[in-house]
Design an enzyme around this catalytic site. Structure first.
Site, short mmCIF file in Angstrom:
data_model
loop_
_atom_site.label_atom_id
_atom_site.label_comp_id
_atom_site.label_asym_id
_atom_site.label_seq_id
_atom_site.Cartn_x
_atom_site.Cartn_y
_atom_site.Cartn_z
N ASP A 1 0.66 -1.38 0.09
CA ASP A 1 0.11 0.15 -0.09
C ASP A 1 0.89 1.25 0.06
OD1 ASP A 1 0.76 -0.73 2.74
OD2 ASP A 1 -0.59 0.62 3.46
N GLU A 2 0.04 2.45 -0.46
CA GLU A 2 0.87 3.75 -0.25
C GLU A 2 2.21 3.90 -0.78
OE1 GLU A 2 -1.84 5.34 3.39
OE2 GLU A 2 0.06 4.23 3.79
#
Length: 405
Positions: free
Chosen positions: A289-290
């Site tokens: 993620d991210e």
């Protein structure tokens, strides 16, 4: 229909049956070390007439038979946790396919017991409870990188999970802030990446958590989130992270893991081989993620490699990393979970990938992920660290994971 009271004595005979063999034990419930009551309270229990139609006690209840049909003690996504529970004048019984189903039945049995006004314990007659989990994955995530939790707290947390029949501890063990996992292959990761030498989990600590969880029917799925969320990895593993540039010069900052170096994959291969040896569950959470593309975009070595590969979109570089990591994990015969960004960014990933949905708008995301044929975990609704005032439980209970199409 009248309900009857069965008085529950302190010392109860517990008979366990596994297949054709059985054993009889003395079950102390509750255990004396955990109870403020003396045994004299239970020796001569006084009659008690609860509301709801009961007219006289029917007890005492002195026996609990537990029958487990299978000797299979493996714990995985397909483990049968169902059970049947009965409590009557001739005794109580739990029947389950596996020992983990029997554990769930014992938890229900314990929660049927209540205190009488005179200090004794009682349990109402139960004609039959037939129970099984609606979802095979019922997890709670702990983040021990941002906020270190000592071993005692984690074990207490596992005990609390048992009360509500949770069966997965998602251990987000490392992140940008700290690297508390004490790797035996790469000891510098914790030595230089943890908050300090006291805030680490030794190999013995990790083993204790895994065994303690297993004994309570809980699987431990570790998360080592990459290629982003890895700032704490850099100090202990030189050249792992991508140097950031400003005005054509390194600016002293670092971004995600550098996916173009052979040394990166040599490290990751050895590291995940260790994780496979330490964490025995078949699943591992790979994060994903991210991922910020800024340092990749500004790094001249990355730019040259992208040009050589014919890549113009840095999401393709992320795809390259994730698919290579998944191939690596596949060779270890591990299954894997990733955060929803891997799906949202359009990465071409294998169909056995499990997508973990954590953002707002989960209904549309769940619909899209399942229509694409992937298995999915929903995390969006239950962020317990979001402090609010009032009755949180109503919001938590109103979120139905299947209410998306």
């Amino acid at each position: 229909m009248a309900r009857f009271l069965l008085v529950f004595l302190f010392a109860v005979s517990l008979r366990l049956v596994f297949g054709d063999s059985s054993t009889t034990l003395d079950l102390l419930w509750p255990k004396p070390s955990q109870s403020k009551f003396g045994t004299e309270v239970y020796e001569s229990p006084a009659p008690f007439y609860p509301s709801g139609g009961a007219t006289q006690p029917k007890g005492p209840l002195t026996g609990l038979d537990i029958t487990v049909k299978s000797t299979d003690e493996s714990l995985n996504l397909t483990t049968d946790e169902s059970y049947d529970l009965k409590v009557g004048g001739d005794g109580a019984s739990i029947t389950a396919t596996t020992v983990f189903g029997a554990m769930r039945g014992l938890e229900t049995f314990s929660q049927l017991i209540y205190h009488r006004p005179d200090g004794g314990l009682a349990i109402n007659e139960v004609k039959s409870i037939t129970d099984k989990p609606r979802f095979q994955y019922r997890g709670i995530m702990i983040d021990t990188s941002r906020h270190f939790l000592n071993l005692h707290t984690i074990l207490t947390h596992l005990d609390a999970m048992v009360y509500s029949k949770f069966n997965i501890l998602h251990w987000h063990i490392v992140d940008d802030q700290s690297f508390p996992y004490d790797s035996y292959t790469f000891p510098d990761l914790a030595a230089k990446g943890a908050y300090d030498h006291e805030h680490i989990y030794t190999q013995e600590d990790v083993k204790t958590v895994i065994n303690y969880a297993y004994e309570r029917g809980i699987r431990v799925i570790p998360e080592f989130d990459t290629p982003g969320h890895t700032q704490s990895w850099g100090a202990g593993q030189p050249d792992l992270l991508t140097p950031c540039y400003a005005n054509g010069q390194p600016n002293g900052k670092y971004g995600p893991i550098n996916p173009i170096l052979n040394s990166t994959w040599t490290f990751l291969t050895s590291f995940y081989q260790e994780i496979d040896n330490v964490f025995r569950d078949n699943y591992i959470h790979l994060g994903g993620d991210e991922v910020r593309f800024g340092c990749w975009e500004g790094n001249p070595d990355i730019q040259a490699w992208m040009k050589k590969m014919g890549y113009t979109d840095y999401a393709k570089l992320e795809e390259y990393y994730e698919n290579n990591l998944i191939d690596l994990v596949n060779k270890l015969n591990k299954s894997y979970v990733v955060w929803q960004e891997i799906f949202d960014n359009g990465l071409k990933i294998k169909m056995d990938t499990v997508i973990d949905v954590w953002k707002a708008g989960w209904e549309k995301e769940m619909d899209a992920v399942t229509k694409a044929g992937y298995n999915v975990i929903l995390s969006s609704c239950w962020y317990l660290n979001h402090i609010s005032y009032g009755e949180d439980w109503k919001k938590f209970y109103s979120c139905d994971p299947q209410n998306f199409n």
